[in-house]
Design a protein around this motif. Structure first.
Motif, PDB file in Angstrom:
ATOM      1  N   LEU A 103      47.649 -17.793 -24.786  1.00 21.08           N
ATOM      2  CA  LEU A 103      49.086 -18.001 -24.927  1.00 21.08           C
ATOM      3  C   LEU A 103      49.529 -19.417 -24.581  1.00 21.08           C
ATOM      4  O   LEU A 103      50.332 -20.013 -25.289  1.00 21.08           O
ATOM      5  N   MET A 104      49.023 -19.939 -23.476  1.00 26.53           N
ATOM      6  CA  MET A 104      49.486 -21.239 -23.019  1.00 26.53           C
ATOM      7  C   MET A 104      48.580 -21.750 -21.912  1.00 26.53           C
ATOM      8  O   MET A 104      47.761 -21.008 -21.376  1.00 26.53           O
ATOM      9  N   MET A 105      48.765 -23.017 -21.585  1.00 25.62           N
ATOM     10  CA  MET A 105      48.116 -23.638 -20.437  1.00 25.62           C
ATOM     11  C   MET A 105      49.200 -24.337 -19.638  1.00 25.62           C
ATOM     12  O   MET A 105      50.095 -24.960 -20.216  1.00 25.62           O
ATOM     13  N   ALA A 106      49.146 -24.173 -18.339  1.00 26.78           N
ATOM     14  CA  ALA A 106      50.093 -24.848 -17.460  1.00 26.78           C
ATOM     15  C   ALA A 106      49.370 -25.163 -16.160  1.00 26.78           C
ATOM     16  O   ALA A 106      48.175 -24.901 -16.027  1.00 26.78           O
ATOM     17  N   TRP A 107      50.092 -25.704 -15.212  1.00 28.22           N
ATOM     18  CA  TRP A 107      49.494 -26.103 -13.941  1.00 28.22           C
ATOM     19  C   TRP A 107      50.027 -25.227 -12.821  1.00 28.22           C
ATOM     20  O   TRP A 107      51.187 -24.806 -12.849  1.00 28.22           O
ATOM     21  N   MET A 108      49.182 -25.007 -11.840  1.00 25.90           N
ATOM     22  CA  MET A 108      49.591 -24.283 -10.637  1.00 25.90           C
ATOM     23  C   MET A 108      49.203 -25.122  -9.428  1.00 25.90           C
ATOM     24  O   MET A 108      48.268 -25.924  -9.494  1.00 25.90           O
ATOM     25  N   ASN A 109      49.934 -24.932  -8.347  1.00 23.21           N
ATOM     26  CA  ASN A 109      49.528 -25.466  -7.057  1.00 23.21           C
ATOM     27  C   ASN A 109      49.331 -24.267  -6.125  1.00 23.21           C
ATOM     28  O   ASN A 109      49.512 -23.114  -6.547  1.00 23.21           O
ATOM     29  N   ALA A 110      48.977 -24.507  -4.895  1.00 21.99           N
ATOM     30  CA  ALA A 110      48.715 -23.400  -3.974  1.00 21.99           C
ATOM     31  C   ALA A 110      49.950 -22.529  -3.796  1.00 21.99           C
ATOM     32  O   ALA A 110      49.859 -21.302  -3.738  1.00 21.99           O
ATOM     33  N   TYR A 133      54.414 -21.083 -12.173  1.00 19.62           N
ATOM     34  CA  TYR A 133      53.644 -22.308 -12.344  1.00 19.62           C
ATOM     35  C   TYR A 133      54.296 -23.427 -11.552  1.00 19.62           C
ATOM     36  O   TYR A 133      55.354 -23.252 -10.956  1.00 19.62           O
ATOM     37  N   TRP A 134      53.674 -24.602 -11.603  1.00 17.63           N
ATOM     38  CA  TRP A 134      54.253 -25.817 -11.030  1.00 17.63           C
ATOM     39  C   TRP A 134      54.665 -26.716 -12.186  1.00 17.63           C
ATOM     40  O   TRP A 134      53.858 -27.062 -13.039  1.00 17.63           O
ATOM     41  N   SER A 135      55.934 -27.072 -12.234  1.00 18.58           N
ATOM     42  CA  SER A 135      56.439 -27.975 -13.269  1.00 18.58           C
ATOM     43  C   SER A 135      56.200 -29.413 -12.820  1.00 18.58           C
ATOM     44  O   SER A 135      56.801 -29.873 -11.845  1.00 18.58           O
ATOM     45  N   ARG A 136      55.328 -30.096 -13.532  1.00 27.33           N
ATOM     46  CA  ARG A 136      55.054 -31.497 -13.197  1.00 27.33           C
ATOM     47  C   ARG A 136      56.258 -32.378 -13.505  1.00 27.33           C
ATOM     48  O   ARG A 136      56.524 -33.325 -12.772  1.00 27.33           O
TER      49      ARG A 136
END
Length: 129
Positions: A40-47, A61-64
């Motif tokens: 579906l998608m790729m995004a970024w996560m933080n702890a 997710y984490w919005s850069r």
């Protein structure tokens, strides 16, 4: 043999976010995949976003670009419910098996991966809903 033993020791062990290999910015790539297998998608996560996802079952997710937590579907209603979290062999990438409600992509398509490259040309596979 040592690698296999290490993998066996992890089996049944309590998952610790700190065991993941985050990049220098404290981020890890997260790929969202439907139960059907569609990416579906790729995004970024933080702890923090991963912790919230695990605690609530709603993918966060984490919005850069905004430097803040991004609760998928908070404004659109197109939420992702976590079914299963998978960690790759290097522990530096996540696969989120999700139940997707509505389109996953901000372009109103089911997947962010709607463009293919065929014979050197871009081809749009899916139009917005």
């Amino acid at each position: 043999m040592a690698e296999q033993e290490a993998g066996n020791r992890r089996e049944g062990a309590r998952f610790e976010i700190a065991s993941l290999r985050f990049d220098a910015r404290g981020l890890i790539p997260a790929i969202a995949q439907a139960r059907s297998g569609e990416v579906l998608m790729m995004a970024w996560m933080n702890a923090e976003s991963l912790g919230e996802t695990l605690a609530t079952g709603q993918v966060t997710y984490w919005s850069r670009s905004r430097s803040e937590l991004w609760r998928k579907g908070a404004t659109s209603g197109h939420v992702q419910r976590l079914v299963e979290l998978r960690v790759d062999c290097d522990r530096d990438c996540l696969l989120l098996i999700v139940d997707q409600i509505g389109p996953a992509c901000h372009t109103n398509r089911p997947s962010c991966f709607y463009t293919a490259v065929r014979d050197g040309a871009e081809v749009v596979l899916t139009e917005p809903a």
